[in-house]
Design a protein around this motif. Structure first.
Motif, PDB file in Angstrom:
ATOM      1  N   SER A 180     -59.451 -36.712  25.779  1.00  0.00           N
ATOM      2  CA  SER A 180     -58.363 -35.793  25.443  1.00  0.00           C
ATOM      3  C   SER A 180     -57.374 -35.559  26.575  1.00  0.00           C
ATOM      4  CB  SER A 180     -58.934 -34.449  24.992  1.00  0.00           C
ATOM      5  OG  SER A 180     -59.664 -33.830  26.049  1.00  0.00           O
ATOM      6  N   GLN A 189     -51.724 -35.341  21.068  1.00  0.00           N
ATOM      7  CA  GLN A 189     -52.535 -34.571  20.141  1.00  0.00           C
ATOM      8  C   GLN A 189     -53.601 -35.473  19.505  1.00  0.00           C
ATOM      9  OE1 GLN A 189     -52.558 -31.203  19.280  1.00  0.00           O
ATOM     10  NE2 GLN A 189     -51.309 -31.084  21.125  1.00  0.00           N
ATOM     11  N   PRO A 190     -54.857 -35.012  19.424  1.00  0.00           N
ATOM     12  CA  PRO A 190     -55.905 -35.842  18.817  1.00  0.00           C
ATOM     13  C   PRO A 190     -55.548 -36.341  17.420  1.00  0.00           C
ATOM     14  CG  PRO A 190     -56.889 -33.944  19.905  1.00  0.00           C
ATOM     15  CD  PRO A 190     -55.402 -33.741  19.954  1.00  0.00           C
ATOM     16  N   GLU A 191     -54.914 -35.501  16.600  1.00  0.00           N
ATOM     17  CA  GLU A 191     -54.567 -35.915  15.238  1.00  0.00           C
ATOM     18  C   GLU A 191     -53.597 -37.100  15.255  1.00  0.00           C
ATOM     19  OE1 GLU A 191     -53.047 -32.102  15.732  1.00  0.00           O
ATOM     20  OE2 GLU A 191     -54.976 -32.528  16.710  1.00  0.00           O
ATOM     21  N   GLU A 206     -55.691 -40.124  16.191  1.00  0.00           N
ATOM     22  CA  GLU A 206     -56.616 -40.440  15.100  1.00  0.00           C
ATOM     23  C   GLU A 206     -55.889 -41.085  13.920  1.00  0.00           C
ATOM     24  OE1 GLU A 206     -58.336 -36.602  14.614  1.00  0.00           O
ATOM     25  OE2 GLU A 206     -59.694 -36.827  16.327  1.00  0.00           O
ATOM     26  N   PRO A 242     -63.244 -35.131  23.431  1.00  0.00           N
ATOM     27  CA  PRO A 242     -62.588 -34.071  24.201  1.00  0.00           C
ATOM     28  C   PRO A 242     -63.348 -33.654  25.458  1.00  0.00           C
ATOM     29  CG  PRO A 242     -63.726 -33.113  22.330  1.00  0.00           C
ATOM     30  CD  PRO A 242     -63.881 -34.610  22.204  1.00  0.00           C
ATOM     31  N   TYR A 244     -58.485 -29.632  20.595  1.00  0.00           N
ATOM     32  CA  TYR A 244     -59.024 -29.230  19.291  1.00  0.00           C
ATOM     33  C   TYR A 244     -59.078 -27.705  19.153  1.00  0.00           C
ATOM     34  CZ  TYR A 244     -60.439 -34.071  18.553  1.00  0.00           C
ATOM     35  OH  TYR A 244     -60.434 -35.430  18.384  1.00  0.00           O
ATOM     36  N   GLU A 245     -59.473 -27.022  20.210  1.00  0.00           N
ATOM     37  CA  GLU A 245     -59.617 -25.568  20.154  1.00  0.00           C
ATOM     38  C   GLU A 245     -58.607 -24.839  21.029  1.00  0.00           C
ATOM     39  OE1 GLU A 245     -64.430 -25.570  19.247  1.00  0.00           O
ATOM     40  OE2 GLU A 245     -63.723 -25.094  21.271  1.00  0.00           O
TER      41      GLU A 245
END
Length: 282
Positions: A10, A15-17, A20, A28, A42-43
């Motif tokens: 991460s 952004q992870p999205e 992905e 992460p 994510y959080e």
């Protein structure tokens, strides 16, 4: 030839999205404010992280993913016989790479390649995107790994921070140690060396001189004025990042530009007000 899948961590600041959606898996890191723990990207991330950084009584610290976190993801991704290539944060800036190597050793019968990018932030995220594109086009794991390592070795990174305090507090100041305790209103210009350490370039007096000098340095280090990829990242400094983007694109010819806000892992170490340009020269 086995299918190739790409994985990253991460701290590459996309952004992870977003990654992905391109078929790239993201493992992460964790950011701690006192006893509170958050999975990076994510959080927590973006403006929420910088707001908390400015107001929390606790200075944050970060932790690499555990070997088990990597092992579980490697196991999942290789269960169909695929070859996984993990493109990760500079080994000298984090234990993330070592965790992934330990995880690879737990799965000796699986096809896993772990790459120390020797980079930070968007640059190695961009490499992950290009690697995923090559995998989709049918390139072999060896071809992709060779491409990533070659590109990473050529990357030009120049960044400025408002203060070195964050890098110093977190032990990531590397070879820029001698810049500490400098004169008032002197802004440090920094880079990453060939091993991935933070290294000093010079100091300029006043924020207004940062961008012009950064562009001069980019021009010196990219004499061809052509790049396959340019990335722009910032830590809660969108106006400065926009100016940097406009300046870079007037200097360097490229067909691919990525922009991102620096996430909570790198943000912990550079603090608010960082602007960074990373160029892969042609």
């Amino acid at each position: 030839m086995p299918k190739v899948k790409i994985l990253t961590d991460s701290a590459q600041d996309f952004q992870p999205e977003f990654l992905e959606s391109k078929g790239i898996s993201v493992v992460p890191l964790t950011v701690f404010f006192g006893e509170e723990a958050f999975l990076d990207g994510y959080e927590i991330g973006g403006k929420a992280f910088y707001d908390k950084l400015r107001t929390s009584p606790h200075h944050p610290h970060t932790s690499q993913p555990s070997p088990e976190a990597f092992r579980a993801r490697f196991d999942e991704l290789t269960s169909d016989g695929s070859h996984v290539i993990a493109i990760l944060l500079s080994q000298v800036l984090s234990g993330t790479y070592q965790s992934a190597v330990l995880a690879k050793d737990m799965l000796p019968d699986r096809a896993i390649t772990v790459v120390n990018s020797r980079l930070a932030s968007c640059a190695y995220g961009a490499l992950a995107i290009m690697a995923a594109e090559m995998a989709t086009e049918g390139a072999s794991a060896g071809e992709i790994t060779g491409f990533v390592e070659s590109m990473a070795s050529k990357c030009v990174t120049v960044f400025s921070v408002d203060t070195l305090d964050y890098l110093a507090k977190n032990g990531r100041i590397g070879k820029a140690q001698h810049f500490l305790g400098g004169l008032l209103n002197m802004k440090p210009l920094l880079s990453l060396d060939k091993d991935g350490y933070v290294t000093a370039i010079e100091r300029v007096r006043g924020k207004g001189k940062v961008l012009p000098r950064v562009m001069e340095i980019v021009g010196e280090r990219v004499p061809s004025r052509k790049a396959s990829v340019v990335t722009i990242s910032h830590s809660d400094a969108p106006e400065e990042a926009l100016k940097m983007k406009e300046s870079v694109l007037s200097l360097v010819e490229t067909d691919r530009v990525y922009e991102s806000q620096i996430g909570s892992v790198i943000g912990t170490h550079v603090g608010p007000g960082c602007i960074c340009v990373q160029v892969f020269p042609e």
